[in-house]
Design an enzyme around this catalytic site. Structure first.
Site, PDB file in Angstrom:
ATOM      1  N   HIS A 167     -75.161  -2.110  13.813  1.00 13.37           N
ATOM      2  CA  HIS A 167     -74.962  -3.323  13.022  1.00 13.37           C
ATOM      3  C   HIS A 167     -74.688  -2.939  11.575  1.00 13.37           C
ATOM      4  O   HIS A 167     -75.419  -2.130  10.989  1.00 13.37           O
ATOM      5  CB  HIS A 167     -76.203  -4.228  13.088  1.00 13.37           C
ATOM      6  CG  HIS A 167     -76.418  -4.854  14.424  1.00 13.37           C
ATOM      7  ND1 HIS A 167     -75.596  -5.844  14.931  1.00 13.37           N
ATOM      8  CD2 HIS A 167     -77.360  -4.623  15.381  1.00 13.37           C
ATOM      9  CE1 HIS A 167     -76.028  -6.210  16.124  1.00 13.37           C
ATOM     10  NE2 HIS A 167     -77.097  -5.483  16.426  1.00 13.37           N
ATOM     11  N   CYS A 209     -69.594  -4.377  12.585  1.00 12.49           N
ATOM     12  CA  CYS A 209     -69.008  -5.468  11.807  1.00 12.49           C
ATOM     13  C   CYS A 209     -68.543  -4.940  10.450  1.00 12.49           C
ATOM     14  O   CYS A 209     -69.252  -4.152   9.812  1.00 12.49           O
ATOM     15  CB  CYS A 209     -70.037  -6.581  11.612  1.00 12.49           C
ATOM     16  SG  CYS A 209     -70.567  -7.362  13.153  1.00 12.49           S
TER      17      CYS A 209
END
Length: 409
Positions: A167, A209
């Site tokens: 992440h 991301c």
């Protein structure tokens, strides 16, 4: 007059010696400069290394561990040994109580292949996966107690592949939901790698991301980078497994692996072909590619230069081949080789193998007893003798000149 001639001869010999020494020193300097220079020619590529990092933990991040293990399996299939792969993994999914298929990890809903298996070697596990351990791994600044299996033992002839998943956000990647590594940290660590001659070329791949922001701060040479999503975009999973209950792989990594499965160890596919498979519609984000820091365009770099083992074969010229032995010479050679076995069988007899061969003219023992001569050492002895004689001659010449001056005065 004789002393003057001797002086001229010695001066000439010394000049020749100094010239040859300077030539040898120049050759040595060129070899040293080549050895310690950061050359990136393809001829210096002799080995590959891979650093695979899953920075997430916990059951709901199952896909990140599957991403890393699937990449690990592909590298091994293409020939990269475990000794050249550093695997950083939380390793809390395979034996998680919520796993309906204990001690297994799958990257597809059909569960066709167990990625965990028996051949997996995790180098950094659980709470060992930290920002500090990752940066120390890249820079080689380890505590002396760290074993070699946990070190990136690359050099100036190594191509290094770095894969990261987890992440992240704008210029950062989370580690274990506890800390973050920034794009500046990774860029500075890679710069230390270059200064320490720890890579020849580097391929940086990240699936998270806003992944493309993680390589935006690189400034070291010979780096090719790619990421799964642009600034402000998320990196999505590909599909779920209803029996496992979570997503099992990310889209970006899924399509990369799908392409790599079509390649073999001898593939001639290039990084241009590799980047050509990117489809933003399928991946659901816009992958990024950066080749500005690389001196070699992607169409000239093979995929297996990073994703496989290095196997180089040097073909000798035809002139270097040995000519076949004639029948007579071949028979005589086999006879000489076969003689010692007969000697061992009759070791109690007072017969010497060398005497037998000498009598029939097959072996000259005098040749084997001659001392070896070194032409260079002989030349050094002659030069040192001439220098000594020259020194004595100069002293005599200086001594004979002073009385003449006194008489003229």
């Amino acid at each position: 007059m004789i002393l003057r001639y001797i002086y001229l001869i010695l001066t000439t010999l010394l000049a020749i010696t100094s010239c040859s020494a300077s030539n040898s020193n120049a050759q040595l300097d060129s070899q040293l400069s080549e050895l310690f220079s950061n050359s990136t020619s393809t001829g210096r590529h002799t080995n590959n290394w891979a650093v695979l990092v899953c920075s997430s933990r916990y059951w709901f991040n199952y896909r990140h561990m599957a991403n890393t293990l699937a990449m690990y399996r592909t590298l091994k299939r293409l020939g990269l040994p475990d000794s050249n792969i550093i695997l950083m993994l939380s390793d809390d999914v395979a034996c998680n109580p919520r796993n309906a298929f204990p001690a297994t990890v799958y990257a597809n809903k059909g569960r066709q292949m167990d990625l965990y298996g028996e051949g997996i070697e995790v180098d950094y596990r659980g709470y060992e996966v930290t920002v500090e351990s990752f940066l120390r791994l890249l820079t080689g600044r380890h505590d002396p107690s760290i074993p070699r299996s946990k070190r990136l033992l690359s050099d100036a002839s190594s191509n290094v592949f770095i894969y990261m998943t987890g992440h992240g956000g704008n210029e950062f990647l989370k580690f274990q939901d506890n800390e973050e590594v920034s794009a500046y940290d990774v860029a500075d660590a890679v710069e230390q790698m270059w200064e320490k001659r720890r890579y020849n070329k580097l391929l940086f791949t990240i699936d998270t991301c806003q992944a493309n922001t993680m390589y935006s701060k690189f400034y070291s040479p010979e780096i090719t980078s790619t990421g799964s999503s642009s600034l402000g975009e998320n990196s999505y999973s590909h599909h779920n497994d209803m029996d496992i209950g979570v997503a099992v792989i990310d889209s970006f990594t899924h399509y990369i692996l799908q392409y790599l499965e079509t390649l073999g160890k001898t593939s001639t596919a290039t990084l241009k072909d590799f980047f050509g498979i990117y489809d933003p519609v399928k991946i659901q984000s816009h992958p990024g590619i950066s080749t500005s820091l690389s001196s070699v365009p992607p169409e000239e770099i093979l995929v297996t230069d990073f994703f496989g083992a290095v196997a180089r074969v040097e073909v000798s010229p035809k002139q270097a081949e040995l000519s076949p032995l004639s029948n007579e010479l071949r028979e005589s050679k086999w006879e000489i080789v076969a003689k010692p076995t007969g000697r061992i069988a009759r070791k109690n007899k007072d017969v010497d193998f060398e005497e037998e061969l000498t009598e029939v003219g097959q072996l000259d023992t005098n040749k084997w007893q001659r001392p070896l001569k070194d032409d260079k050492s002989e030349l050094k002895k002659v030069l040192s003798s001439l220098v000594g004689i020259g020194g004595i001659g100069l002293l005599l010449y200086a001594g004979s000149g002073s009385p003449t001056k006194l008489k003229k005065a």
